[in-house]
Design an enzyme around this catalytic site. Structure first.
Site, PDB file in Angstrom:
ATOM      1  N   GLY A 119     -10.074  -7.589  69.804  1.00 26.59           N
ATOM      2  CA  GLY A 119     -10.404  -6.938  71.058  1.00 26.59           C
ATOM      3  C   GLY A 119     -10.163  -7.881  72.204  1.00 26.59           C
ATOM      4  O   GLY A 119      -9.509  -8.917  72.071  1.00 26.59           O
ATOM      5  N   GLY A 120     -10.704  -7.520  73.373  1.00 23.20           N
ATOM      6  CA  GLY A 120     -10.489  -8.323  74.552  1.00 23.20           C
ATOM      7  C   GLY A 120     -11.113  -9.695  74.474  1.00 23.20           C
ATOM      8  O   GLY A 120     -10.681 -10.626  75.159  1.00 23.20           O
ATOM      9  N   THR A 150     -10.979 -12.153  67.883  1.00 19.88           N
ATOM     10  CA  THR A 150     -10.566 -11.571  66.608  1.00 19.88           C
ATOM     11  C   THR A 150     -11.776 -11.447  65.693  1.00 19.88           C
ATOM     12  O   THR A 150     -12.690 -12.264  65.748  1.00 19.88           O
ATOM     13  CB  THR A 150      -9.503 -12.452  65.934  1.00 19.88           C
ATOM     14  OG1 THR A 150      -8.392 -12.596  66.824  1.00 19.88           O
ATOM     15  CG2 THR A 150      -9.020 -11.846  64.629  1.00 19.88           C
ATOM     16  N   VAL A 151     -11.768 -10.427  64.849  1.00 15.12           N
ATOM     17  CA  VAL A 151     -12.799 -10.251  63.831  1.00 15.12           C
ATOM     18  C   VAL A 151     -12.144 -10.413  62.466  1.00 15.12           C
ATOM     19  O   VAL A 151     -11.130  -9.772  62.164  1.00 15.12           O
ATOM     20  CB  VAL A 151     -13.484  -8.881  63.929  1.00 15.12           C
ATOM     21  CG1 VAL A 151     -14.601  -8.779  62.896  1.00 15.12           C
ATOM     22  CG2 VAL A 151     -14.040  -8.661  65.320  1.00 15.12           C
ATOM     23  N   LYS A 194     -16.831 -12.737  63.949  1.00 12.24           N
ATOM     24  CA  LYS A 194     -16.201 -12.507  65.241  1.00 12.24           C
ATOM     25  C   LYS A 194     -16.002 -13.839  65.953  1.00 12.24           C
ATOM     26  O   LYS A 194     -16.890 -14.686  65.949  1.00 12.24           O
ATOM     27  CB  LYS A 194     -17.086 -11.590  66.090  1.00 12.24           C
ATOM     28  CG  LYS A 194     -16.503 -11.211  67.437  1.00 12.24           C
ATOM     29  CD  LYS A 194     -17.426 -10.214  68.134  1.00 12.24           C
ATOM     30  CE  LYS A 194     -16.816  -9.699  69.430  1.00 12.24           C
ATOM     31  NZ  LYS A 194     -17.671  -8.678  70.065  1.00 12.24           N
ATOM     32  N   ASP A 212     -22.618  -1.173  77.565  1.00 12.46           N
ATOM     33  CA  ASP A 212     -21.278  -0.684  77.207  1.00 12.46           C
ATOM     34  C   ASP A 212     -21.355   0.309  76.056  1.00 12.46           C
ATOM     35  O   ASP A 212     -20.557   0.259  75.119  1.00 12.46           O
ATOM     36  CB  ASP A 212     -20.365  -1.857  76.843  1.00 12.46           C
ATOM     37  CG  ASP A 212     -18.880  -1.467  76.854  1.00 12.46           C
ATOM     38  OD1 ASP A 212     -18.538  -0.473  77.519  1.00 12.46           O
ATOM     39  OD2 ASP A 212     -18.074  -2.153  76.197  1.00 12.46           O
TER      40      ASP A 212
END
Length: 719
Positions: A27-28, A31-32, A46, A140
């Site tokens: 994601g922004g 990395t996971v 994460k 969010d």
């Protein structure tokens, strides 16, 4: 698309103690990765992107996310395993289970039925309420941050979580969040408080019930935030039965929105056992497909068999669904990775091994290998285990390495009491001046953290105060104050570990007093209740505010007055439906009403009943033989009697289809019972662990079983 992608050449092999297996998404922020813990469990780890690691605000976000996950616990999000925001490559590790995001579920199978949306709303309202009690707001909440499992939704991605009124982690003028689900105040760049999460919840439920958000945009316009064009929310497709409750959540003014505690009354209580029955066929098929892919990769199978059973009730066999389901992940990113519930890989119950092999790859009937066996001082209570340290108490309290049994630290038992809080050590201690302190404990040293609460928060506690138990949020303390000269009725305190404050305190009233003016109380936590027992009764209080819910007398005056006949020195056992008091008989008390549901007596005059273990609606008891009873009625279901004398059963952590019972004769130490097949899986000899008379206590943690005799402690690998 596969759920797990190969590691890239530049990816690390390890982060902290976690061995990386593959990539789950990104994601922004970073990395996971899919990873394995030292104990063999699957984890999601994460990380923060390399170009963001030198910006303190992103390390702070990771730390806040870790605090949010830890505060909520596995009931609402992924289980917290560990984090290091100060590492060269900052990381956060959680337990790994799997299921689609709400965005994926609706894209694949269309809007959810009204009853499923009501259950979804009630569950998420409870999750947000727990987050707000921890002093955080999500900021969010959107469909891609809600994960669907067979036992309910899980809230994820707390990278924007923040304490109300705390300094912003975004640049001046920058709005954090997702425009279509922002509250009006957040869209204007203002403060997003708890009522902002209520607005986002209403918007998410509009999406779940209609397939679109309330402010996704209209023909000829861009997709604005809620105040982009001043229009009313778009409720097309939302069932009439939901509109009257969703519109108030979307009120422009925060004060006009309902409080979270009102919403379950509108939508009905959430029942995890019934959630899968409300889901559409396509979503259940997708859940089963994901299960099949993870198990085919050699991952840990189902944690909770109810997930597989609920799929079967809908006529979805595992083989048929995996072969026929064509839906693939679309834009999963990191969101599909942070889930919990009754699905694969969280370190919970596994599916049965294939023919000819045990769950750990051993030949059938072969006992696991002991790791170590060391002498210890005389002690009868079971040890306390985390992944790193085993805590054993006698004249002093010892922290021992789980790897080899080495003593890492020791301290007088009168100076420190410890309990487990979401897998972490937390405790009550006395400082050098004799004042009580409470907080998290360092497993490497046994010392409480420097920011632990002292007299200014706890009050002037007497040294007679004691730690009862802990849950993911609080320590529960039986407290006497120095000003209580007579030490009459003690106090019950709830100390919030994350907020470092007292959540509540109340007197313990109506207890049975032993000669010498003493009161022995022990406790466990289950279902949002602190379940306490003294010499004569069981009573429960609400963990949120300390209200007494009910009290039930379970022992006679004679039993209460006799230390040898009273069960008050032993903690009650609890499931999500009953509290079990253990004395000469086992008494099951309904957790909701306090009514006695049933009692269980020995089958013969000299028989003894051990503390029960309750799993999946079945109560297991060691009483010479190994016995199973229906939890609802107390009716005996079956008996397994391979010969040795069963004395105790380890509380499963996690349950993998086997229960481990200590034995005290026949040259044996442990018998593993396969409860599905109702037979012995393997036996461990007493000689293998140097315990000729068997163990007095068992502790199960992850892939380890710890055996304690009067003067020896041993570890056995179950992996």
């Amino acid at each position: 698309m596969s759920l797990v992608l190969p590691l890239l050449p530049d990816d690390p092999e390890r982060l902290g103690a976690y061995a990386l297996v593959g990539r789950l998404g990104g994601g922004g922020m970073g990395t996971v990765f899919l990873a394995r813990t030292p104990g063999g469990r699957l984890a999601a780890v994460k990380t923060v992107r390399s170009d963001l690691r030198d910006r303190p605000e992103f390390r702070e976000r990771l730390l806040l996310e870790a605090e949010a996950v830890r505060a909520l616990g596995a009931a609402h999000t992924a289980e917290f395993l560990g984090a290091d925001a100060d590492a060269a490559s900052p990381w956060l590790a959680t337990g790994y289970v799997i299921g689609p995001s709400l965005a994926e579920a609706v894209a694949a199978g269309g809007p959810l039925p009204e009853e499923a949306v009501r259950a979804l709303g009630s569950a998420l309202a409870g999750t947000l309420a727990a987050l707000h009690r921890a002093g955080l707001v999500h900021r969010d909440l959107k469909p891609s941050n809600v994960l669907i499992t067979a036992r309910g939704p899980k809230l994820i991605d707390f990278g924007l979580a923040q304490a109300p009124g705390s300094p912003r982690l975004t640049a001046t003028g920058q709005v954090a969040g997702t425009p279509a689900y922002m509250s009006p105040e957040q869209a204007r760049g203002g403060r997003h408080g708890p009522q902002g999460d209520v607005f986002a919840l209403g918007a998410v439920l509009v999406f779940a019930s209609s397939g679109h958000g309330p402010y996704d945009g209209r023909p000829g316009r861009d997709a604005p935030g809620p105040l982009g064009d001043g229009a009313d929310p778009d409720l097309a497709g939302v069932p009439e039965g939901l509109r009257d409750t969703l519109v108030p959540c979307l009120a422009p003014a925060p004060d006009d929105r309902p409080s979270l505690d009102r919403l379950p009354a509108w939508w009905g209580p959430f029942d995890a056992d019934e959630f899968a029955d409300l889901l559409p066929h396509a979503l259940l098929a997708d859940l089963s497909r994901r299960i099949g892919e993870i198990t085919s990769l050699g991952a840990v199978p189902l944690r909770d068999p109810s997930a597989r059973r609920t799929l079967s009730r809908h006529g979805l066999s595992r083989r048929t669904v995996i072969a026929g389901a064509a839906a693939a992940l679309t834009g999963a990113g990191a969101s599909a990775l942070w889930l919990t519930g009754a699905l694969p890989g969280s370190g919970g119950r596994t599916a049965r091994p294939g023919p000819g092999r045990s769950a750990a790859g051993r030949p059938p009937g072969t006992a696991p290998k002991p790791l170590w066996s060391v002498p210890v001082p005389l002690e009868t209570a079971p040890p306390l285990a985390t992944d790193q340290v085993l805590v054993h108490g006698s004249d002093d309290l010892r922290g021992m390495s789980t790897a080899d049994g080495r003593i890492l630290w020791r301290t007088p038992v009168t100076a420190l009491e410890l309990a487990l809080s979401a897998g972490r050590l937390a405790g009550l201690s006395l400082d050098d001046a004799g004042a009580s302190m409470a907080g998290y404990a360092d497993p490497r040293t046994g010392r409480l953290a420097a920011d632990s609460a002292g007299r200014s928060v706890l009050g002037d506690l007497s040294s007679f105060s004691s730690l009862l138990t802990a849950d993911a949020e609080c320590l529960y303390i039986q407290a006497f104050y120095a000003s209580d000269d007579q030490y009459t009725e003690p106090w019950l305190l709830a100390y919030d570990l994350r907020a470092r404050r007292l959540r509540w305190r109340h007197r313990i009233e109506g207890g049975f007093w032993m000669p010498g003016n003493s009161l022995t109380v022990s406790a466990v936590v289950s279902g949002g209740r602190l379940i306490c027992s003294d010499q004569a009764r069981i009573f429960t209080v609400d963990v949120r505010d300390g209200r007494l819910l009910w009290a039930r007398r379970v022992r006679t005056e004679k039993q209460a007055a006799s230390p040898t006949e009273s069960g008050g020195a032993h903690p009650p056992v609890a499931s999500d439906r009953h509290a079990f008091d253990v004395n000469d008989v086992i008494t099951a008390v309904d957790l909701t009403t306090g009514a006695i549901a049933w009692t269980l007596e020995p089958d013969d005059p000299v028989g003894l009943l051990s503390a029960p273990v309750c799993v999946d609606g079945t109560v297991y008891v060691a009483a010479r033989s190994f016995r199973a009873y229906e939890e609802r009625t107390g009716k005996k279901l079956w008996t397994h009697d391979p010969g040795p004398y069963f004395g105790r059963i380890a509380i499963p952590d996690p349950f993998r289809g086997e229960l481990y019972a200590g034995v005290g004769e026949g040259g044996q130490a442990v018998v593993a019972v396969d409860v599905g097949r109702r037979r012995t899986s393997w036996t461990l000899s007493a000689g293998a662990v140097n315990m000729p008379h068997g163990p007095t206590a068992l502790t199960h943690r992850g892939n380890r079983l710890y055996l304690q005799s009067f003067e020896r402690l041993a570890a056995v690998s179950l992996g």
